[in-house]
Each structure stands twice: as structure tokens, then as C-alpha cells.
Design a protein around this motif. Structure first.
Motif, PDB file in Angstrom:
ATOM      1  N   UNK A 449      -8.897   7.896 -41.583  1.00  0.00           N
ATOM      2  CA  UNK A 449      -9.959   9.671 -40.772  1.00  0.00           C
ATOM      3  C   UNK A 449     -10.895   9.093 -39.977  1.00  0.00           C
ATOM      4  N   UNK A 450     -11.710   7.785 -40.345  1.00  0.00           N
ATOM      5  CA  UNK A 450     -12.405   6.944 -39.148  1.00  0.00           C
ATOM      6  C   UNK A 450     -12.505   6.717 -38.590  1.00  0.00           C
ATOM      7  N   UNK A 451     -13.039   6.647 -37.146  1.00  0.00           N
ATOM      8  CA  UNK A 451     -12.380   5.848 -35.425  1.00  0.00           C
ATOM      9  C   UNK A 451     -13.110   3.953 -36.175  1.00  0.00           C
ATOM     10  N   UNK A 452     -11.916   3.213 -36.049  1.00  0.00           N
ATOM     11  CA  UNK A 452     -12.195   1.562 -36.772  1.00  0.00           C
ATOM     12  C   UNK A 452     -11.357   0.840 -34.531  1.00  0.00           C
ATOM     13  N   UNK A 453     -11.886  -0.180 -34.710  1.00  0.00           N
ATOM     14  CA  UNK A 453     -10.867  -1.159 -33.791  1.00  0.00           C
ATOM     15  C   UNK A 453      -9.429  -1.046 -34.123  1.00  0.00           C
ATOM     16  N   UNK A 454      -8.322  -0.655 -32.844  1.00  0.00           N
ATOM     17  CA  UNK A 454      -6.978  -0.557 -33.559  1.00  0.00           C
ATOM     18  C   UNK A 454      -5.948  -1.506 -32.675  1.00  0.00           C
ATOM     19  N   UNK A 455      -5.052  -2.141 -33.535  1.00  0.00           N
ATOM     20  CA  UNK A 455      -4.349  -2.530 -32.907  1.00  0.00           C
ATOM     21  C   UNK A 455      -2.836  -1.587 -33.220  1.00  0.00           C
ATOM     22  N   UNK A 476     -20.471   1.859 -27.340  1.00  0.00           N
ATOM     23  CA  UNK A 476     -19.094   1.466 -26.312  1.00  0.00           C
ATOM     24  C   UNK A 476     -18.535   1.533 -26.171  1.00  0.00           C
ATOM     25  N   UNK A 477     -17.863   1.099 -27.607  1.00  0.00           N
ATOM     26  CA  UNK A 477     -16.389   1.663 -27.529  1.00  0.00           C
ATOM     27  C   UNK A 477     -16.291   2.337 -28.902  1.00  0.00           C
ATOM     28  N   UNK A 478     -15.924   3.971 -29.328  1.00  0.00           N
ATOM     29  CA  UNK A 478     -15.611   4.450 -30.650  1.00  0.00           C
ATOM     30  C   UNK A 478     -14.481   4.017 -31.735  1.00  0.00           C
ATOM     31  N   UNK A 479     -13.307   3.654 -30.629  1.00  0.00           N
ATOM     32  CA  UNK A 479     -12.253   3.143 -31.950  1.00  0.00           C
ATOM     33  C   UNK A 479     -11.445   4.364 -31.795  1.00  0.00           C
ATOM     34  N   UNK A 480     -10.501   4.266 -32.934  1.00  0.00           N
ATOM     35  CA  UNK A 480      -9.651   5.358 -32.750  1.00  0.00           C
ATOM     36  C   UNK A 480      -9.405   5.620 -34.696  1.00  0.00           C
ATOM     37  N   UNK A 481      -8.735   6.791 -34.841  1.00  0.00           N
ATOM     38  CA  UNK A 481      -8.479   6.828 -36.052  1.00  0.00           C
ATOM     39  C   UNK A 481      -7.416   6.580 -36.018  1.00  0.00           C
ATOM     40  N   UNK A 482      -6.396   6.531 -37.320  1.00  0.00           N
ATOM     41  CA  UNK A 482      -5.368   6.594 -36.927  1.00  0.00           C
ATOM     42  C   UNK A 482      -4.291   8.209 -36.364  1.00  0.00           C
ATOM     43  N   UNK A 484      -5.306   9.587 -33.571  1.00  0.00           N
ATOM     44  CA  UNK A 484      -5.741   9.996 -32.755  1.00  0.00           C
ATOM     45  C   UNK A 484      -4.847   8.563 -32.128  1.00  0.00           C
ATOM     46  N   UNK A 485      -4.346   7.232 -32.979  1.00  0.00           N
ATOM     47  CA  UNK A 485      -3.610   6.581 -31.908  1.00  0.00           C
ATOM     48  C   UNK A 485      -2.247   6.436 -32.168  1.00  0.00           C
ATOM     49  N   UNK A 486      -1.879   7.866 -33.050  1.00  0.00           N
ATOM     50  CA  UNK A 486      -0.474   8.129 -32.883  1.00  0.00           C
ATOM     51  C   UNK A 486      -0.311   8.571 -31.052  1.00  0.00           C
ATOM     52  N   UNK A 487      -1.800   9.846 -31.291  1.00  0.00           N
ATOM     53  CA  UNK A 487      -2.243  10.713 -30.326  1.00  0.00           C
ATOM     54  C   UNK A 487      -1.975   9.671 -28.878  1.00  0.00           C
ATOM     55  N   UNK A 488      -2.538   8.756 -28.712  1.00  0.00           N
ATOM     56  CA  UNK A 488      -2.843   7.867 -27.697  1.00  0.00           C
ATOM     57  C   UNK A 488      -1.293   6.731 -27.464  1.00  0.00           C
ATOM     58  N   UNK A 489      -0.970   6.348 -28.660  1.00  0.00           N
ATOM     59  CA  UNK A 489       1.080   6.347 -28.324  1.00  0.00           C
ATOM     60  C   UNK A 489       1.724   6.658 -27.167  1.00  0.00           C
ATOM     61  N   UNK A 490       2.185   8.122 -27.707  1.00  0.00           N
ATOM     62  CA  UNK A 490       2.201   9.426 -27.652  1.00  0.00           C
ATOM     63  C   UNK A 490       2.384   9.359 -25.921  1.00  0.00           C
ATOM     64  N   UNK A 491       0.813   9.779 -26.215  1.00  0.00           N
ATOM     65  CA  UNK A 491       0.595   9.702 -24.443  1.00  0.00           C
ATOM     66  C   UNK A 491       0.906   8.370 -23.307  1.00  0.00           C
ATOM     67  N   UNK A 492       0.757   7.713 -24.044  1.00  0.00           N
ATOM     68  CA  UNK A 492       1.115   6.217 -23.435  1.00  0.00           C
ATOM     69  C   UNK A 492       2.953   5.920 -23.194  1.00  0.00           C
ATOM     70  N   UNK A 493       3.398   7.220 -23.906  1.00  0.00           N
ATOM     71  CA  UNK A 493       4.973   7.316 -23.413  1.00  0.00           C
ATOM     72  C   UNK A 493       5.703   6.840 -24.229  1.00  0.00           C
ATOM     73  N   UNK A 494       5.493   6.197 -25.240  1.00  0.00           N
ATOM     74  CA  UNK A 494       5.780   5.164 -26.883  1.00  0.00           C
ATOM     75  C   UNK A 494       6.493   6.841 -27.009  1.00  0.00           C
ATOM     76  N   UNK A 495       8.045   5.837 -27.460  1.00  0.00           N
ATOM     77  CA  UNK A 495       9.070   6.923 -28.270  1.00  0.00           C
ATOM     78  C   UNK A 495       9.258   6.315 -29.707  1.00  0.00           C
ATOM     79  N   UNK A 496       8.757   4.934 -30.054  1.00  0.00           N
ATOM     80  CA  UNK A 496       8.365   5.321 -31.388  1.00  0.00           C
ATOM     81  C   UNK A 496       7.136   3.631 -31.462  1.00  0.00           C
ATOM     82  N   UNK A 497       6.363   4.013 -32.410  1.00  0.00           N
ATOM     83  CA  UNK A 497       5.249   2.878 -32.478  1.00  0.00           C
ATOM     84  C   UNK A 497       5.286   2.826 -34.303  1.00  0.00           C
ATOM     85  N   UNK A 498       4.191   1.825 -34.323  1.00  0.00           N
ATOM     86  CA  UNK A 498       3.769   1.091 -35.862  1.00  0.00           C
ATOM     87  C   UNK A 498       2.142   0.542 -35.686  1.00  0.00           C
TER      88      UNK A 498
END
Length: 538
Positions: A449-455, A476-482, A484-498
């Protein structure tokens, strides 16, 4: 190649010369389209700077909400089991039931502090209903970290425990940032280099992503899978899940968890859920393996065999145990195998048994492997192994449909979890992947739930492999919740992401320069493995 670290301001200045451009909003991602990241309020300022690193490889930095006003710091107090708790003897945690939180809040207020109880809710995802996770207790709102730290010191003197936290890390969807995302895109139609995973000189030790990239002469690289960090959980650096390198299975899957499958030419990358079967064959009989290249008895992230405790299911950041194991070791493991009670069959490069040694553990001849047995498995290995005779180790990977996976010599598979996107739709799987822990909502709160650095990593609709890092744990950089990570991956056009390993492990290196800001106080963290982009010359 010498690895260098540049500060954020320097990197931003370098990227600015590429020509930053605003990203327009779009309701649905389209292949090749530019869609504003779905982070914070609609209409936040967002810039993208892109440059080509080598044919078919681009680096894009996305900065969203750079002009965001600072948010408050606060003190989050650990909630012990109290008179109102369902389990008064439970250790203190970040979240508890409302009665326990209200009880602690009243105690803190009685000691003269400005305390409040706050409900924490989380959105529904593919296999978790979401809703209320519990209640947290916080004290004060402060303009600076130092002011929050001073309040924390006073609270500790009064007998309370906690930490100073920035409220921008909570995951509030109305926050205005900032966010800093770096994206590597590999277009197989133009890519003439090679994608490869590297764990360094051996599996059992950790190296920095920058060191792995420099050793391979890589154009770019990111940290990759989860790994053992604490020696009490195994060999630090050992992949905590599937690890396939140059087509060789060197670490077994956490049963059913996802892995990122990549090929050297950058084509046909995918996210696959994997299981495995392993056997040791000798003297006309065979026995099932428990693991590959790991300390017997310690199963990081669990997901092993039926006799593991406390569970055979995936359980993230937990080390399960098993007193009775059969574990195979390859020459890639390290200078010597782990020692302890049991027996070990040392195998030469052709698979013949050189010796049986007990206790187990010690150096291996060049190119040699071994099989170790503990507990009840000792008698089984003794019955199979005979000095001078072959002892064959078999390892078979299977996909989610039960089909055999046969990696080519240029295939790498890196462990991850949870899934983020499947077939172009959000598909976040914390329950299947062990991030939902019964009786411990604080883990979900801090990790999901909380924002963290993500890869993150995945593949888009045009077949491009995309590697993403998001800085976090700073103002200076809040990070992403999981989610949010899925939303970012989808916004970048990813069909499948992990999701790959994140937190202090998150690192991106480009042309020998670490371009992100790892969150550990000591700087870049040594990791288990990295995913590297090599030029055609490597």
C-alpha cells in the motif's frame, strides 16, 4: 569501465538537453502512444526526456509534479497489543484494530502529545478484496524531518516506539508528487545487441548493479529478482525464486510465482508463472529434489514442498524451513558448499560421484557439483550414490499450463512478484504471490500500500521489452504503491508486466553512470542479480 554516481540535479540537467516534452492525457493506452502517468491529480506538470543509447534501445526520464508543494512529516507510533486487542501478547505493529489504536491514542494524549488514529484503506486488486487494513496512530504534523525526529525523541523518552515518516509516502491519490521514473525500452526490430542476466562471479554473494554492468561492459542495466539478504535466511545473494541464466536453471521457482522470461535477442519477452520438478537419479532409482543452489532447510519466500513449515505456499519475505531436504549444487553456487549435519555426494564435471562426505559442505573441484541431504533424506541419498558411479540431476520447469519450459542457451528467467498487468489489463496478484499474510496487515500496508522505490519489467503490445525504475523514500521522489505500479505499467503501454525487487535494491545504470537515487542511507545496495543490455560488441 568505471561506474560513477551522479546526483539527481546533474542527471536531470543531462536529460534536459534531450528536449523535455509534456505528455498529453489519454483515456486508453495505445501501442506507441504517449499517455500521462495516472499519478496524483489530473493535469499535473509532466515532462519526458528521451535519448537513444544504442540502436533499438532508448532511455526516457519522466518527471511528474516537479513543482509539488512539500507535504507534512509525522510520527507513526508502533501499536502494542493492549487490553482491547484481540491478541494482547502480539508484538507492536504499524496497524491494529480500532479499539487498540484508540487506546494507544488516549495514552499518548494523556502524556501531552497531539495524537490521532487514522483508518488505512487499500484498493481492490485482482485477487484481494481491499478495504480497511486497520488503524494506525500518528503524532503531530511537521514541516521538516528534523522536527518530526525531535518529536519522536520525546515520544521515546515517554516510553513509545515509532518512526518519522513523510506523508507523501502514504499513497494518497490526491498527492501532487513529485515522481521520477526512468524507462529503458528495447525494440527487437532494431536491437542488435543482447539482453542477459548476471549474478556475478557466483550465486552466493551479492554485487552492486553498477559492478555487474561494468564487468559485462553493459550499455545499461537494472536490478532484477528478489534474493536472500540475511545470512540467517540462507546464502546472501542467492535468488529467492526462479533463476535461469544462459539457459541453465540455477535456482528453483517459488512454486507458481511469476518470472520475467527474456531472450538474448530481445524478442518474445514474457511474464510466466512457473513450477518445477527436480530429481536425483542413480542405482536404478530416483528421489525428488527440494532445491537447487541454496542452503538446505531454508526456503526464502517459501513456496516449496508439502513438508515445509509454516507453509508450502508462497509467503513473501518469510523464510520457511524443512529439516529433511535434498538439494543439488552446481559449480555456479560458490567457492564451497554450505556446511552442516548430513551427507554430500561430490560429483565431477561428468556427474560421477567422487566422494561421499559427512558432515556435508566444503570446496568443490573445478567444474564439479554436488548433492546434499539432511534429516531423513540422508538414507535416500546414501542408497542412490556410489563412488565412481554416475548420479544424474534432472531439473524441469513448467509453465502455468503444465507445459515443459526448455530454456535456450540465451534465455534468462528472473523471479518477481506480484504480477501487475496481464493481457493489457491491471492484474495485481498479492494473494497468489504471498504478500497477503494472515494476521499481519502491517506487511501489506508497508509493502503493497505504501509508496516505495520500485523496479518493474514487461513487454508492450509491439513486443518491446520495457524496464522501469521509480525512485522513492524521499521528498524529491515519492515512489509507487503496487497498485500505482500497475497503473504506471499500463500507462506505458505494457501488455504484461511484473514487479521485480524494489526498495533499496532499485537501481538503474546507464553508460557506467547510476542515474537514479537508491534509497539506502549507504547508497547503492549489492543485489542478487541484474538484467543487462549489451551492445553487439559484447
Amino acid at each position: 569501465m568505471n561506474s560513477k554516481v551522479l546526483g539527481t540535479a546533474t542527471v536531470l540537467a543531462l536529460l534536459a538537453v534531450m528536449g523535455a516534452s509534456p505528455a498529453p492525457a489519454s483515456s486508453e493506452p495505445r501501442p506507441g502512444s504517449v499517455r500521462a502517468l495516472p499519478l496524483g491529480a489530473v493535469g499535473l506538470a509532466e515532462t519526458r526526456s528521451t535519448r537513444t543509447l544504442q540502436p533499438g534501445v532508448t532511455l526516457t526520464r519522466i518527471v511528474r509534479g516537479a513543482d509539488a508543494p512539500a507535504l507534512a512529516w509525522t510520527v507513526e507510533v508502533s501499536i502494542p497489543g493492549g487490553a482491547t486487542s484481540p491478541d494482547p501478547d502480539a508484538p507492536p505493529t504499524a496497524l491494529k484494530d480500532r479499539a487498540s489504536a484508540d487506546e494507544l491514542t488516549a495514552d499518548i494524549e494523556g502524556d501531552g502529545f497531539d495524537a490521532r488514529a487514522e483508518q488505512v484503506t487499500t484498493p481492490a486488486v485482482a485477487d484481494y478484496a481491499g478495504g480497511s487494513l486497520g488503524w494506525r496512530v500518528r503524532v503531530g504534523r511537521f514541516d521538516t524531518q528534523s522536527a518530526a525526529a525531535a518529536e519522536l525523541a520525546l515520544l521515546r523518552k515517554a516510553g513509545y516506539a515509532g518512526s518519522a515518516v513523510y506523508t507523501g509516502w502514504d499513497g494518497d491519490p490526491t498527492d501532487r508528487g513529485p515522481w521520477r521514473i526512468d524507462v529503458l525500452t528495447i525494440d527487437p526490430g532494431r536491437f542488435r545487441g543482447r539482453l542477459a542476466a548476471s549474478y556475478g562471479p557466483d550465486l552466493e554473494n551479492r554485487e552492486k548493479t553498477s559492478e555487474l554492468a561494468a564487468a559485462a561492459g553493459a550499455t545499461a542495466g537494472v536490478n532484477a529478482g528478489f534474493f536472500v539478504l540475511d545470512p540467517k535466511a540462507g546464502a546472501p545473494g542467492d535468488p529467492a525464486g526462479v533463476g535461469v541464466y544462459d539457459g541453465r536453471v540455477l535456482s528453483e521457482p517459488v512454486q507458481g510465482r511469476p518470472g520475467l522470461v527474456i531472450h538474448g535477442n530481445g524478442r518474445h519477452s514474457t511474464v510466466a508463472r512457473l513450477t518445477w520438478e527436480g530429481r536425483v537419479v542413480g542405482r536404478g532409482a530416483s528421489q525428488a529434489l527440494d532445491g537447487i543452489d541454496r542452503v538446505p532447510g531454508l526456503i526464502r519466500n517459501c513456496g516449496g514442498t508439502a513438508d515445509d513449515t509454516p507453509t508450502s505456499l508462497p509467503l513473501h519475505d518469510v523464510t520457511c524451513s524443512d529439516r529433511d531436504e535434498l538439494v543439488a549444487f552446481t559449480p555456479d553456487y560458490g567457492r564451497q558448499t554450505p556446511g552442516g549435519e548430513g551427507i554430500e555426494a561430490v560429483l565431477d564435471a561428468h556427474g560421477r560421484v567422487l566422494e561421499l562426505r559427512s558432515p556435508r559442505g566444503g570446496p568443490l573441484p573445478d567444474g564439479a557439483g554436488s548433492v546434499q541431504a539432511t534429516g531423513t533424506r540422508v538414507a535416500q541419498l546414501t542408497a542412490l550414490a556410489q563412488v565412481g558411479r554416475p548420479l544424474r540431476v534432472e531439473r524441469t520447469l513448467r509453465d502455468g499450463n503444465g507445459h515443459k519450459v526448455s530454456p535456450s542457451p540465451t534465455t534468462s528467467i528472473l523471479n518477481g512478484g506480484p504480477e501487475l498487468v496481464r493481457d493489457g489489463r491491471p492484474h495485481v496478484t498479492p494473494t497468489a504471490d504471498g504478500m497477503v499474510q494472515s494476521g499481519n496487515p502491517s506487511f501489506y500496508y508497508g509493502w503493497m500500500q505504501k509508496r516505495n522505490p520500485r523496479t518493474l519489467a514487461g513487454v508492450d503490445a509491439t513486443g518491446r521489452t520495457v524496464l522501469v525504475t521509480a525512485d522513492g523514500r524521499s521528498t524529491d521522489a515519492l515512489g509507487l504503491s503496487i497498485p500505482e505500479s500497475a497503473a504506471v505499467a499500463r500507462a506505458l503501454g505494457l501488455r504484461d508486466a511484473v514487479n521485480l525487487d524494489g526498495g533499496g535494491s532499485t537501481t538503474m545504470v546507464v553508460d557506467g553512470v547510476m542515474i537514479n537515487d537508491p534509497s539506502d542511507a549507504a547508497g547503492e545496495r549489492p543485489v542478487g542479480d541484474a538484467l543487462l543490455i549489451l551492445s553487439g560488441r559484447n
